[in-house]
Design an enzyme around this catalytic site. Structure first.
Site, PDB file in Angstrom:
ATOM      1  N   SER A 119      20.894  -0.961 -51.490  1.00 22.54           N
ATOM      2  CA  SER A 119      20.406   0.361 -51.075  1.00 22.54           C
ATOM      3  C   SER A 119      19.082   0.790 -51.688  1.00 22.54           C
ATOM      4  CB  SER A 119      21.448   1.422 -51.402  1.00 22.54           C
ATOM      5  OG  SER A 119      22.315   1.543 -50.319  1.00 22.54           O
ATOM      6  N   TYR A 145      23.881   8.328 -54.713  1.00 22.71           N
ATOM      7  CA  TYR A 145      25.034   8.634 -53.852  1.00 22.71           C
ATOM      8  C   TYR A 145      25.632   9.993 -54.224  1.00 22.71           C
ATOM      9  CZ  TYR A 145      24.793   3.490 -53.580  1.00 22.71           C
ATOM     10  OH  TYR A 145      24.393   2.202 -53.459  1.00 22.71           O
ATOM     11  N   LYS A 185      16.288   1.353 -49.388  1.00 25.37           N
ATOM     12  CA  LYS A 185      16.156   2.570 -48.564  1.00 25.37           C
ATOM     13  C   LYS A 185      14.886   3.335 -48.935  1.00 25.37           C
ATOM     14  CE  LYS A 185      21.057   3.075 -47.488  1.00 25.37           C
ATOM     15  NZ  LYS A 185      22.295   2.922 -48.192  1.00 25.37           N
ATOM     16  N   VAL A 210      24.433  -1.398 -54.281  1.00 23.87           N
ATOM     17  CA  VAL A 210      25.712  -2.023 -54.617  1.00 23.87           C
ATOM     18  C   VAL A 210      25.554  -3.450 -55.164  1.00 23.87           C
ATOM     19  CG1 VAL A 210      27.138  -0.590 -53.089  1.00 23.87           C
ATOM     20  CG2 VAL A 210      26.172  -2.735 -52.224  1.00 23.87           C
ATOM     21  N   TYR A 212      18.092  -3.942 -40.882  1.00 23.93           N
ATOM     22  CA  TYR A 212      18.755  -3.281 -42.007  1.00 23.93           C
ATOM     23  C   TYR A 212      19.483  -4.297 -42.905  1.00 23.93           C
ATOM     24  CZ  TYR A 212      22.000  -0.396 -44.647  1.00 23.93           C
ATOM     25  OH  TYR A 212      22.708   0.170 -45.671  1.00 23.93           O
TER      26      TYR A 212
HETATM   27  N1  GLU Z   1      24.060  -3.305 -47.587  1.00 18.92           N
HETATM   28  C1  GLU Z   1      24.910  -2.279 -48.110  1.00 18.92           C
HETATM   29  C2  GLU Z   1      25.607  -1.553 -46.993  1.00 18.92           C
HETATM   30  O1  GLU Z   1      24.960  -1.078 -46.129  1.00 18.92           O
HETATM   31  C3  GLU Z   1      24.113  -1.333 -48.940  1.00 18.92           C
HETATM   32  C4  GLU Z   1      24.966  -0.287 -49.559  1.00 18.92           C
HETATM   33  C5  GLU Z   1      24.482   0.192 -50.872  1.00 18.92           C
HETATM   34  O2  GLU Z   1      23.843  -0.484 -51.654  1.00 18.92           O
HETATM   35  O3  GLU Z   1      24.812   1.373 -51.107  1.00 18.92           O
HETATM   36  O4  GLU Z   1      26.778  -1.465 -46.931  1.00 18.92           O
END
Ligand code: GLU
Length: 305
Positions: A61, A241, A64, A259, A189
């Site tokens: 993430s 988060y 992002k 994650v 993505y």
């Molecule tokens: N590739 C992960 C997902 O979309 C990223 C989630 C994350 O790092 O919060 O589920």
């Protein structure tokens, strides 16, 4: 400084066991959780490292922030804000933030999966390959590392098992919130989340946001200063988060976790921080990583509050 980092890593080693590696992406479940590393790049461009700072992990993430930056570069602030809201959701990364049975652009947030998937469709390019190459090149530029690549095993693992993300993307499409082919957008993505980096790359990316667009030891601005204001503000409210409020009190800097166990810290005008430890807490943030950041922030008075 290096001594301080080494002490923090030693002190926080006890926490690596407490987290759990992400298992919903099968390839991530294979990662050894006994890893903890940090890299800090200060305003003078000096690099400080300790622990497993050279070990590779997938960006997840944290990307992002780069997708948001690319969307801003390609479309400008006004357009991006109209398409992807900026209010905190206070919900987990994969939440469906519908209100009164409706889904609107203002319910999306760039740091939550739905918003990030929608942002992938804002990257401009003639083909999906070209759009992803653009994102990868921006990542390489921000990290000052031309050899950054996608971890193919993690990418294929995510692609095979990413049904929740697929559901979120089709929901977005049904509400007219993504343009173009859903599977192609998802592919960008999944690839973006699977970019492989280390703590030093992460610290360098954080440094670029801290310095409003200038990589370490360079006067060349690689993006407009106001985009750093946009990204850093969003990281402050939503980067960790549904643990962002607690993190703001205990650490107090713009930051983004993934994650894969990475945390990118941005200390505006002062430093970029990259931390990695794959064991996660119940919110999906690196357990030991947060403990290191809490101590570093206290020791160096990093909180912006
Ligand atoms: N590739 C992960 C997902 O979309 C990223 C989630 C994350 O790092 O919060 O589920």
């Amino acid at each position: 400084m290096e001594q301080l980092l080494e002490n923090l890593i030693e002190e926080c080693q006890q926490y690596v066991e407490k987290g759990e590696v992400a298992s919903y992406i099968p390839e991530l479940a294979k990662v050894d959780k006994n890893q903890l590393g940090i890299c800090v790049i200060s305003t003078t461009g000096k690099v400080y490292r300790a622990g497993d700072y050279l070990n590779s992990f997938t960006i997840q993430s944290v990307v992002k922030t780069i997708i948001l930056l690319q969307a801003l570069i390609d479309n400008g602030e006004e357009f991006v804000k109209e398409r992807i809201g900026v209010e905190a959701t206070g919900k987990p990364f994969d939440a469906i933030n519908m209100r009164a049975g409706n889904l609107e652009s203002q319910h999306l947030n760039p740091m939550v999966n739905m918003g990030a998937i929608a942002m992938c469709s804002l990257i401009k390019g003639r083909s999906e390959e070209e759009k992803f190459e653009k994102l990868l090149n921006l990542t390489r530029k921000l990290a000052c590392n031309d050899s950054i690549e996608v971890n193919q095993d993690v990418y294929l693992s995510e692609k095979r098992t990413g049904n929740k993300n697929r559901a979120l993307a089709y929901l977005l499409k049904s509400y007219g919130l993504i343009d173009g082919d859903v599977d192609a957008v998802l592919d960008t993505y999944f690839k973006a989340c699977s970019i492989s980096i280390n703590c030093e790359d992460l610290a360098c990316i954080g440094y670029c946001f801290a310095s409003h667009g200038k990589p370490p030891r360079s006067d060349e601005r690689i993006f407009e200063s106001q985009y750093a204001t946009y990204v850093n503000a969003i990281l402050t409210t939503c980067g960790m988060y549904d643990g962002s409020g607690e993190f703001a009190i205990n650490v107090g800097i713009p930051a983004k976790s993934g994650v894969g166990g990475g945390i990118m810290g941005v200390v505006p005008t002062r430093m970029g921080i990259g931390i990695f430890s794959p064991g996660l807490d119940d919110k999906g943030n690196s357990y030991a990583g947060i403990r290191v950041l809490e101590r570093l922030s206290r020791e160096m008075f990093l909180s912006i509050f």
